[in-house]
Design a protein around this motif. Sequence first.
Motif, short mmCIF file in Angstrom:
data_model
loop_
_atom_site.label_atom_id
_atom_site.label_comp_id
_atom_site.label_asym_id
_atom_site.label_seq_id
_atom_site.Cartn_x
_atom_site.Cartn_y
_atom_site.Cartn_z
N ASN A 199 36.86 35.16 -5.37
CA ASN A 199 36.50 34.56 -6.66
C ASN A 199 37.04 33.15 -6.68
O ASN A 199 38.26 32.93 -6.59
CB ASN A 199 37.12 35.37 -7.80
CG ASN A 199 36.53 36.76 -7.88
OD1 ASN A 199 35.51 36.98 -8.52
ND2 ASN A 199 37.15 37.71 -7.19
N PHE B 53 44.21 35.27 -9.92
CA PHE B 53 43.89 34.12 -9.08
C PHE B 53 45.04 33.12 -9.05
O PHE B 53 45.86 33.03 -9.96
CB PHE B 53 42.60 33.45 -9.54
CG PHE B 53 42.68 32.74 -10.87
CD1 PHE B 53 43.04 31.40 -10.92
CD2 PHE B 53 42.40 33.41 -12.05
CE1 PHE B 53 43.10 30.73 -12.14
CE2 PHE B 53 42.46 32.75 -13.27
CZ PHE B 53 42.82 31.42 -13.31
N ASN C 269 38.73 24.71 -16.65
CA ASN C 269 38.04 25.39 -15.56
C ASN C 269 36.63 24.81 -15.50
O ASN C 269 35.83 25.00 -16.41
CB ASN C 269 38.00 26.90 -15.82
CG ASN C 269 37.16 27.64 -14.80
OD1 ASN C 269 36.56 27.04 -13.91
ND2 ASN C 269 37.12 28.96 -14.93
N PRO D 276 44.97 40.70 -7.00
CA PRO D 276 45.93 39.91 -7.77
C PRO D 276 45.21 38.95 -8.70
O PRO D 276 44.02 38.72 -8.56
CB PRO D 276 46.69 39.15 -6.70
CG PRO D 276 45.72 39.00 -5.58
CD PRO D 276 44.70 40.11 -5.69
N SER E 17 40.80 27.32 -7.30
CA SER E 17 41.47 28.58 -7.57
C SER E 17 40.78 29.69 -6.79
O SER E 17 39.58 29.62 -6.52
CB SER E 17 41.40 28.88 -9.06
OG SER E 17 40.05 28.91 -9.49
N LYS F 116 33.37 31.66 -12.75
CA LYS F 116 33.75 31.49 -11.34
C LYS F 116 32.60 31.99 -10.48
O LYS F 116 31.74 32.72 -10.96
CB LYS F 116 34.99 32.32 -11.04
CG LYS F 116 34.76 33.82 -11.28
CD LYS F 116 36.04 34.63 -11.27
CE LYS F 116 35.79 36.12 -11.41
NZ LYS F 116 35.47 36.59 -12.77
N ARG G 228 25.63 41.09 -14.66
CA ARG G 228 26.29 41.01 -13.36
C ARG G 228 25.32 41.45 -12.29
O ARG G 228 24.43 42.24 -12.52
CB ARG G 228 27.50 41.96 -13.33
CG ARG G 228 28.68 41.51 -14.15
CD ARG G 228 29.26 40.24 -13.54
NE ARG G 228 30.46 39.81 -14.23
CZ ARG G 228 31.69 40.14 -13.85
NH1 ARG G 228 31.87 40.93 -12.82
NH2 ARG G 228 32.73 39.68 -14.50
N SER H 266 36.91 28.96 -8.10
CA SER H 266 36.57 28.00 -9.12
C SER H 266 37.32 26.69 -8.89
O SER H 266 38.10 26.58 -7.94
CB SER H 266 36.91 28.57 -10.49
OG SER H 266 36.50 27.68 -11.49
P1 ADP Z 1 35.48 41.28 -11.89
O1 ADP Z 1 35.05 40.86 -10.55
O2 ADP Z 1 35.20 42.71 -12.16
O3 ADP Z 1 35.05 40.34 -12.96
P2 ADP Z 1 38.05 40.27 -12.63
O4 ADP Z 1 37.47 39.60 -13.80
O5 ADP Z 1 39.29 41.07 -12.84
O6 ADP Z 1 37.04 41.25 -11.91
O7 ADP Z 1 38.34 39.17 -11.55
C1 ADP Z 1 38.42 39.42 -10.22
C2 ADP Z 1 39.26 38.34 -9.60
O8 ADP Z 1 38.78 37.07 -10.02
C3 ADP Z 1 40.73 38.38 -10.01
O9 ADP Z 1 41.50 38.11 -8.89
C4 ADP Z 1 40.80 37.28 -11.03
O10 ADP Z 1 42.10 36.74 -11.13
C5 ADP Z 1 39.86 36.28 -10.40
N1 ADP Z 1 39.48 35.18 -11.29
C6 ADP Z 1 39.31 35.19 -12.62
N2 ADP Z 1 39.07 33.94 -13.08
C7 ADP Z 1 39.07 33.12 -12.00
C8 ADP Z 1 38.92 31.72 -11.80
N3 ADP Z 1 38.69 30.89 -12.79
N4 ADP Z 1 39.02 31.25 -10.53
C9 ADP Z 1 39.25 32.07 -9.51
N5 ADP Z 1 39.40 33.38 -9.64
C10 ADP Z 1 39.34 33.91 -10.87
#
Ligand code: ADP
Length: 724
Positions: A346, A300, A356, A298, A213, A468, A456, A348
């Motif tokens: 991001n 993921f 996941n 967007p 993903s 992720k 973080r 995974s």
């Molecule tokens: P942050 O980086 O602040 O945590 P988000 O949690 O909104 O921001 O996530 C940032 C991006 O990571 C978004 O595109 C989200 O869809 C994506 N994301 C979240 N979970 C996963 C996953 N399991 N695999 C890949 N991308 C992911």
Amino acid sequence: MSRSTIISTIQSREPVSVTKPKDKVTVYYASNVFNHAAIKKFCSPAAFKAIKNAIDKSMPIDRNLANDVAEGMKQWALSKNVTHYTHWFQPLTGTTAEKHDAFFEPDLNGNAIEIFTGKALVQQEPDASSFPSGGIRNTFEARGYTAWDPSSPAFIMEYESGNTLCIPTVFVSYTGEALDYKTPLLKALNAVDKATVAVCQYFDKKITKTWSSLGIEQEYFLIDEAFFNARPDLMLSGRTLFGAAPAKGQQLDDHYFGAIPERIHSFMVDFEQEAIKLGIPLKTRHNEVAPAQYECAPMFEEINLAVDHNQLLMDLMDKISRKHKLKVLLHEKPFAGINGSGKHNNWSLITNTGINLLSPGATPQSNLLFLTIFVNVIKAVHDHADLLRASIASAANDFRLGANEAPPAIMSVFVGTQLHHVLNDLEKSTSDSGARSIGSIKIDKIPEILLDNTDRNRTSPFAFTGNKFEFRAVGSSANSANAMTVLNTIVAETLKQFKVDVDATIGKGKEKEVAIVEVLRSYIKKSKNIIFEGNGYSDEWVKEAAKRGLSNIKTTPKALDAYVSLKSEKMFIDNNVFNKRELHARHEIMLETYIKKVQIEARIMGEMVYSSIIPAALQYQKVLIDSVAGMKSIGIPKGKMTSQMAIINEINDRVTSIKTQVDKMIIERMKANKMVDTHRKAVTYCDKVKPYFDSIREEVDKLEFIVADNYWQLPKYREMLFIR
Ligand code: ADP
Ligand code: MG
């Protein structure tokens, strides 16, 4: 247009009003996508099944069914006012490519009929001779072909003048070598799926398929189009080669997450609507840290789709921004001295059972699966750090990495305090304690502690963020396929080796769980020096990393070497991602691209210096000289003109220095251009030509500071960044 006219033009602009769709988002979401619902409606059940098998099981689609799909696709497209279709692909130029063909063909009676066959859907032969091939294809053998990728759905691009059906495809040479970004990515995804499933089988026999993903956060700058058009450097190289730092930059941090300005907001709403129609699940928008910098992200998706969507999004942003008299800057470092832009990837791995794999589980058993994948990813980054660095290398990203608020060129992994403890415990647990060691390292405690979401690290190039990994070093203008091809390949390679190691340990009579823990323990030992929890932007880290023996490869030509090391070559071949010819061709293309980018910047620099900067300085100098002469003529003593004289002299000195350096740079460029070996040429451009950029710029920016405002033609940083 003079600078002052530009500014008054911009100030009189009104936000472009955006017509809100009548329907709710849920109604028009993916309305321009040939998705499952559309396929069901317009194709036969057999054709629907064939597409599904192609997506889920990579099964080829037979010719009759392809005709069926093409007919359905055509009917769907015609119902949406489409007149043309195109194979849409991602050649190594970095942009997307299309060649539009009309749906109609004249028939024997001189009438036109609408036609679209399975053959036209499945394969096309665009003239490939002007796309980069790294020597794979001689110009006389110009044929390359595009082949339909059914795993990424066809979509419709809307234009005022008519709509086009776009069919995502791979692009390969006549002899079968990949000439695009998509082909190796699909192969890497296949490799990581196989390797991950094989390891998951230790834990759960029901896991038979995994997918990667990817959620891409896209950073960008947005400035008024009139500023853009008045800056040859922005227009031709994507970044400002000159520009004195404004008195106020980002030091007040007043832009980040602040209210979005009206015109920008209109643009965002507009492009989001268009993206939604294309099934791009945009969810987030906000201001970024630097003035005039923004981000969108967007949800993921499966990687191949996420990459296609990101490419599409970049095109869309550009197209829509023009409608709003704005210009999107996707360059990694459009403005010196303030933040650059990245494209956080991001990533995974997710199973067919809906798990996941990078999400810590609720039981010790599922946590061991999580830890297995987690540790293997860390080891992959450790073992192939240089290759991962190479995957994000570009002339533009070189300006960003290691500069203001950007990850350094040193690859490291952030895991967070809790997992750091878990890894330490696991490493130190005694080897003979066997399965019980799982209990003693309290793996079952992970879910609880991981609830701490504040843990973080925004300074790490590769950070674990709860469920992720976030690869933050990817450049904002890059095609993520490059980085994702490498990441998935190195993870595949590592997991394959892991299986070999675990099987060998089991072969020595150990229980499965014990064997897994033992191998993980040895992996942690071997790769823990890549883990870094501190401030990745600090100078101390640069020193510490050097002590640990981690690479810090600052420039692209050298970074790219990692693609063609014997180790990488073997890995790419073993995992069926690149063959040797493809790999070396790609390396060659990346070097050539680097050379061209630096060459273009050097040329623009020379041109701007001679045609705009020196004339502005001399015009102002003349005013001063006239003033001095005038004062002298009315009898003012020379001793009273020291300020004027100082400025006249400073202009003289700086202009001389600028001219001398530009001329020297041109000589270095000529020397480099004579070189036949691409690698040597790229290194020469990097080491001999590029250093002039900084020293010339320094003089020019100082001139900008002293030359009277009305003589300076180029829009200034404070104007581009703050007027909207
Ligand atoms: P942050 O980086 O602040 O945590 P988000 O949690 O909104 O921001 O996530 C940032 C991006 O990571 C978004 O595109 C989200 O869809 C994506 N994301 C979240 N979970 C996963 C996953 N399991 N695999 C890949 N991308 C992911
Ligand atoms: Mg993030």
